[in-house]
Each structure stands twice: as structure tokens, then as C-alpha cells.
Write a protein that holds these residues in place. Structure first.
Motif, PDB file in Angstrom:
ATOM      1  N   GLU A   1       1.550  -1.082  43.887  1.00  0.00           N
ATOM      2  CA  GLU A   1       0.971  -0.488  42.445  1.00  0.00           C
ATOM      3  C   GLU A   1      -0.587  -0.373  42.619  1.00  0.00           C
ATOM      4  OE1 GLU A   1       1.037  -2.149  37.918  1.00  0.00           O
ATOM      5  OE2 GLU A   1       2.345  -2.924  39.262  1.00  0.00           O
ATOM      6  N   ALA A   2      -1.081  -1.493  43.377  1.00  0.00           N
ATOM      7  CA  ALA A   2      -2.670  -1.531  43.125  1.00  0.00           C
ATOM      8  C   ALA A   2      -2.952  -0.361  44.357  1.00  0.00           C
ATOM      9  CB  ALA A   2      -3.009  -2.833  43.943  1.00  0.00           C
TER      10      ALA A   2
ATOM     11  N   LEU B   1      -1.418   2.616  44.797  1.00  0.00           N
ATOM     12  CA  LEU B   1      -1.324   3.785  44.148  1.00  0.00           C
ATOM     13  C   LEU B   1      -2.509   4.118  43.000  1.00  0.00           C
ATOM     14  CD1 LEU B   1       2.603   4.234  43.821  1.00  0.00           C
ATOM     15  CD2 LEU B   1       0.961   5.821  44.889  1.00  0.00           C
ATOM     16  N   GLU B   2      -2.615   2.904  42.243  1.00  0.00           N
ATOM     17  CA  GLU B   2      -3.774   3.127  41.158  1.00  0.00           C
ATOM     18  C   GLU B   2      -5.255   3.307  41.962  1.00  0.00           C
ATOM     19  OE1 GLU B   2      -3.941  -0.781  39.525  1.00  0.00           O
ATOM     20  OE2 GLU B   2      -2.136  -0.469  38.315  1.00  0.00           O
ATOM     21  N   LEU B   3      -5.265   2.898  43.024  1.00  0.00           N
ATOM     22  CA  LEU B   3      -6.675   3.315  43.579  1.00  0.00           C
ATOM     23  C   LEU B   3      -6.434   4.469  44.205  1.00  0.00           C
ATOM     24  CD1 LEU B   3      -7.392  -0.257  45.234  1.00  0.00           C
ATOM     25  CD2 LEU B   3      -9.034   1.085  43.670  1.00  0.00           C
ATOM     26  N   PHE B   4      -5.606   4.977  44.918  1.00  0.00           N
ATOM     27  CA  PHE B   4      -5.277   6.318  45.402  1.00  0.00           C
ATOM     28  C   PHE B   4      -5.580   7.374  44.408  1.00  0.00           C
ATOM     29  CE2 PHE B   4      -2.200   4.673  48.861  1.00  0.00           C
ATOM     30  CZ  PHE B   4      -3.204   4.157  49.711  1.00  0.00           C
ATOM     31  N   LEU B   5      -4.917   7.078  43.283  1.00  0.00           N
ATOM     32  CA  LEU B   5      -5.033   7.965  42.218  1.00  0.00           C
ATOM     33  C   LEU B   5      -6.567   7.985  41.570  1.00  0.00           C
ATOM     34  CD1 LEU B   5      -1.515   7.450  40.509  1.00  0.00           C
ATOM     35  CD2 LEU B   5      -2.283   9.623  41.669  1.00  0.00           C
ATOM     36  N   GLU B   6      -7.188   6.925  41.585  1.00  0.00           N
ATOM     37  CA  GLU B   6      -8.697   6.924  41.029  1.00  0.00           C
ATOM     38  C   GLU B   6      -9.695   7.416  41.961  1.00  0.00           C
ATOM     39  OE1 GLU B   6      -9.650   2.881  39.977  1.00  0.00           O
ATOM     40  OE2 GLU B   6      -7.454   2.794  38.864  1.00  0.00           O
ATOM     41  N   LYS B   7      -9.219   6.893  43.227  1.00  0.00           N
ATOM     42  CA  LYS B   7     -10.576   7.137  44.332  1.00  0.00           C
ATOM     43  C   LYS B   7      -9.982   8.300  45.331  1.00  0.00           C
ATOM     44  CE  LYS B   7     -12.974   3.603  45.526  1.00  0.00           C
ATOM     45  NZ  LYS B   7     -13.438   2.608  46.095  1.00  0.00           N
ATOM     46  N   GLY B   8      -8.863   8.447  45.217  1.00  0.00           N
ATOM     47  CA  GLY B   8      -8.329   9.398  46.316  1.00  0.00           C
ATOM     48  C   GLY B   8      -7.978   8.458  47.500  1.00  0.00           C
ATOM     49  N   TYR B   9      -6.991   8.966  48.287  1.00  0.00           N
ATOM     50  CA  TYR B   9      -6.645   8.297  49.220  1.00  0.00           C
ATOM     51  C   TYR B   9      -7.889   7.845  50.422  1.00  0.00           C
ATOM     52  CZ  TYR B   9      -4.091   7.020  54.043  1.00  0.00           C
ATOM     53  OH  TYR B   9      -3.930   6.414  55.127  1.00  0.00           O
TER      54      TYR B   9
ATOM     55  N   LYS C   1      -3.046   1.418  55.454  1.00  0.00           N
ATOM     56  CA  LYS C   1      -2.782   1.800  54.093  1.00  0.00           C
ATOM     57  C   LYS C   1      -1.917   3.005  53.957  1.00  0.00           C
ATOM     58  CE  LYS C   1      -6.639   4.880  53.947  1.00  0.00           C
ATOM     59  NZ  LYS C   1      -7.883   5.316  53.134  1.00  0.00           N
ATOM     60  N   ARG C   2      -1.283   3.741  54.911  1.00  0.00           N
ATOM     61  CA  ARG C   2      -0.725   4.795  54.517  1.00  0.00           C
ATOM     62  C   ARG C   2       0.733   4.145  54.476  1.00  0.00           C
ATOM     63  NH1 ARG C   2      -0.282   8.019  60.300  1.00  0.00           N
ATOM     64  NH2 ARG C   2       0.216   5.980  60.808  1.00  0.00           N
ATOM     65  N   GLU C   3       1.010   2.956  55.031  1.00  0.00           N
ATOM     66  CA  GLU C   3       2.328   2.492  55.094  1.00  0.00           C
ATOM     67  C   GLU C   3       2.919   1.807  53.696  1.00  0.00           C
ATOM     68  OE1 GLU C   3       4.780   3.197  57.445  1.00  0.00           O
ATOM     69  OE2 GLU C   3       2.788   4.302  58.150  1.00  0.00           O
ATOM     70  N   VAL C   4       1.746   1.720  52.884  1.00  0.00           N
ATOM     71  CA  VAL C   4       2.127   1.236  51.415  1.00  0.00           C
ATOM     72  C   VAL C   4       3.124   2.427  50.836  1.00  0.00           C
ATOM     73  CG1 VAL C   4       1.131   0.934  49.130  1.00  0.00           C
ATOM     74  CG2 VAL C   4      -0.070   0.126  51.356  1.00  0.00           C
ATOM     75  N   LEU C   5       2.787   3.713  51.324  1.00  0.00           N
ATOM     76  CA  LEU C   5       3.559   4.861  50.794  1.00  0.00           C
ATOM     77  C   LEU C   5       4.762   5.143  51.405  1.00  0.00           C
ATOM     78  CD1 LEU C   5       0.541   7.226  49.777  1.00  0.00           C
ATOM     79  CD2 LEU C   5       2.005   5.935  48.167  1.00  0.00           C
ATOM     80  N   PHE C   6       4.817   4.669  52.812  1.00  0.00           N
ATOM     81  CA  PHE C   6       5.984   5.169  53.652  1.00  0.00           C
ATOM     82  C   PHE C   6       6.764   3.929  54.303  1.00  0.00           C
ATOM     83  CE2 PHE C   6       2.755   8.449  53.923  1.00  0.00           C
ATOM     84  CZ  PHE C   6       3.637   9.698  53.532  1.00  0.00           C
TER      85      PHE C   6
ATOM     86  N   PRO D   1       3.893   9.160  41.255  1.00  0.00           N
ATOM     87  CA  PRO D   1       2.428   8.955  41.835  1.00  0.00           C
ATOM     88  C   PRO D   1       2.345   9.135  43.244  1.00  0.00           C
ATOM     89  CG  PRO D   1       3.234   6.852  40.724  1.00  0.00           C
ATOM     90  CD  PRO D   1       4.591   8.157  40.492  1.00  0.00           C
ATOM     91  N   GLY D   2       3.239   8.622  43.957  1.00  0.00           N
ATOM     92  CA  GLY D   2       3.293   8.457  45.500  1.00  0.00           C
ATOM     93  C   GLY D   2       3.287   9.957  45.821  1.00  0.00           C
ATOM     94  N   GLN D   3       4.192  10.726  45.290  1.00  0.00           N
ATOM     95  CA  GLN D   3       4.314  12.295  45.878  1.00  0.00           C
ATOM     96  C   GLN D   3       3.000  12.802  45.614  1.00  0.00           C
ATOM     97  OE1 GLN D   3       6.167  13.571  47.831  1.00  0.00           O
ATOM     98  NE2 GLN D   3       7.097  11.488  48.134  1.00  0.00           N
ATOM     99  N   ALA D   4       2.566  12.585  44.292  1.00  0.00           N
ATOM    100  CA  ALA D   4       0.905  13.043  43.994  1.00  0.00           C
ATOM    101  C   ALA D   4      -0.039  12.959  44.822  1.00  0.00           C
ATOM    102  CB  ALA D   4       0.644  12.974  42.655  1.00  0.00           C
ATOM    103  N   VAL D   5      -0.183  11.491  45.348  1.00  0.00           N
ATOM    104  CA  VAL D   5      -1.135  11.240  46.326  1.00  0.00           C
ATOM    105  C   VAL D   5      -0.770  12.164  47.626  1.00  0.00           C
ATOM    106  CG1 VAL D   5      -2.090   9.512  47.705  1.00  0.00           C
ATOM    107  CG2 VAL D   5      -1.562   9.070  45.359  1.00  0.00           C
ATOM    108  N   ILE D   6       0.367  12.246  47.952  1.00  0.00           N
ATOM    109  CA  ILE D   6       0.624  12.928  49.072  1.00  0.00           C
ATOM    110  C   ILE D   6       0.432  14.273  49.351  1.00  0.00           C
ATOM    111  CG2 ILE D   6       2.867  13.380  50.832  1.00  0.00           C
ATOM    112  CD1 ILE D   6       4.039  10.606  50.094  1.00  0.00           C
ATOM    113  N   ALA D   7       0.795  14.863  48.124  1.00  0.00           N
ATOM    114  CA  ALA D   7       0.401  16.317  48.065  1.00  0.00           C
ATOM    115  C   ALA D   7      -0.997  16.817  48.164  1.00  0.00           C
ATOM    116  CB  ALA D   7       1.105  16.809  46.566  1.00  0.00           C
ATOM    117  N   ARG D   8      -1.942  15.797  47.770  1.00  0.00           N
ATOM    118  CA  ARG D   8      -3.343  16.019  47.924  1.00  0.00           C
ATOM    119  C   ARG D   8      -3.880  15.607  49.064  1.00  0.00           C
ATOM    120  NH1 ARG D   8      -3.658  13.568  42.493  1.00  0.00           N
ATOM    121  NH2 ARG D   8      -4.530  11.674  43.482  1.00  0.00           N
TER     122      ARG D   8
END
Length: 177
Positions: free
Chosen positions: A3-4, A6-14, A40-45, A91-98
Motif C-alpha cells: 500500500e505504501a 503504491l501511494e508513493l508510486f502514484l504520488e511521485k512516479g515509480y 521495489k519492482r517486486e512490490v508489484l510483482f 492502482p498497480g496496473q496504472a503504475v505499470i501502464a506509465r
């Protein structure tokens, strides 16, 4: 930590987020972060549980199912794992898409999961070529089912997976069973 992150990835970018920032936001040390995730990638994968779960489910699938049905049945049996992760999926897919590097990682993850499925099907005495075809097709069916479920989680995931399988059977002209 997920969760932390994803919040940061959405706020600041990956690319603008560090593992140290994720750990701090989650209230853990950086060392603790790396105990759970190699980077940090593995948080999503984080996929180890998926590989183990699929291998076990394919081994336990009813013997009367065909190879593709075994794959879909196996994903259906893992529905609780996916349902638990639903709040992070969109939200994870949104970060991945960018993030091109994450898109590449997602493709590698998909290939690895497909390989795990093919190997597990071969343990069921399925011809290797058919096992690879069923694994790839099963991944496509599952991807479609997961996508429709994330868009409309009002029905259980297992129903979305079943509808996706029926849709594929309709595309091929095969009669639904």
C-alpha cells in the motif's frame, strides 16, 4: 508495504520513489523491506505464491478436465488470492501502464507463469506442445477474466473466469460444456 509503495508510486512516479521511502512510509526499516522484496519492482510483482499455487492446483485438478479447463479451474481455485489483492490491482496496473520498465517486467512475469503452467500440465502426462498451447491460451482467458472482474467486481472472479472460457469456446465454434 504494498500500500505504501503504491501511494508513493502514484504520488511521485515509480522512478521517483526509492525503497527507503517505501520502507519509511510503511513504518519498517529498509532492511525489513528487502527481506520481503528483492527490489521495489517486486512490490508489484510478488509472484512466488502464484507459481506454487498454480502448480499445486493443476496437480489436484479433476482428471476428467481437458488441459485448458485445468488451467482455468486452477486459476478459479486461486480466486481468494486474487480477491485479497483487488484493492491493489487497479492502482498497480496504472503504475505499470506509465512505466516501460514495469511493462517489460509484467511481460516477463506472464512468460514465467505460462512456463510454470506448461510444466505442471506436463506432469499430468499432457504432450508438451499441447501443454504450452493450453498454458498460453489459459493465460489469455485468465487475463480477460481478471480484467473484466477488476472493472466490475460485483460478480465473483470465478464467474468472470468461467465467462471468459465460454467466450473463447464461442470464438472457436466449440460448444460450451
Amino acid at each position: 508495504m504494498q500500500e505504501a509503495a503504491l501511494e508513493l508510486f502514484l504520488e511521485k512516479g515509480y522512478d521517483g520513489t526509492t525503497a527507503a521511502e517505501i520502507a519509511a512510509r510503511a513504518g519498517v526499516t529498509e532492511r525489513t523491506f528487502f527481506r520481503y522484496f528483492p527490489d521495489k519492482r517486486e512490490v508489484l510483482f510478488n509472484e512466488a505464491a502464484l507459481h506454487a499455487g498454480l502448480s499445486a492446483a493443476i496437480a489436484e485438478a479433476p482428471p476428467e478436465l481437458g488441459p485448458l479447463e485445468v488451467v482455468v479451474w486452477s486459476f478459479q481455485s486461486l480466486a481468494p488470492m486474487f480477491e485479497e489483492n483487488l484493492p491493489f490491482a487497479e492502482p498497480g496496473q496504472a503504475v505499470i501502464a506509465r512505466t516501460p520498465a514495469l511493462q517489460e517486467r509484467q511481460l516477463a512475469k506472464s512468460a514465467a507463469v505460462t512456463q510454470t503452467i506448461a510444466e505442471a500440465l506436463q506432469h499430468r502426462e499432457i504432450d508438451p506442445a499441447i501443454a504450452r498451447l493450453a498454458a498460453a491460451t489459459g493465460m489469455a482467458v485468465t487475463g480477460h477474466g481478471l480484467q473484466t472482474w477488476v472493472q466490475d467486481p460485483s460478480s465473483p472472479l470465478v464467474e468472470h473466469l468461467e465467462k471468459a472460457l465460454r467466450a473463447l469456446q464461442g470464438l472457436s465454434g466449440a460448444a460450451p460444456q
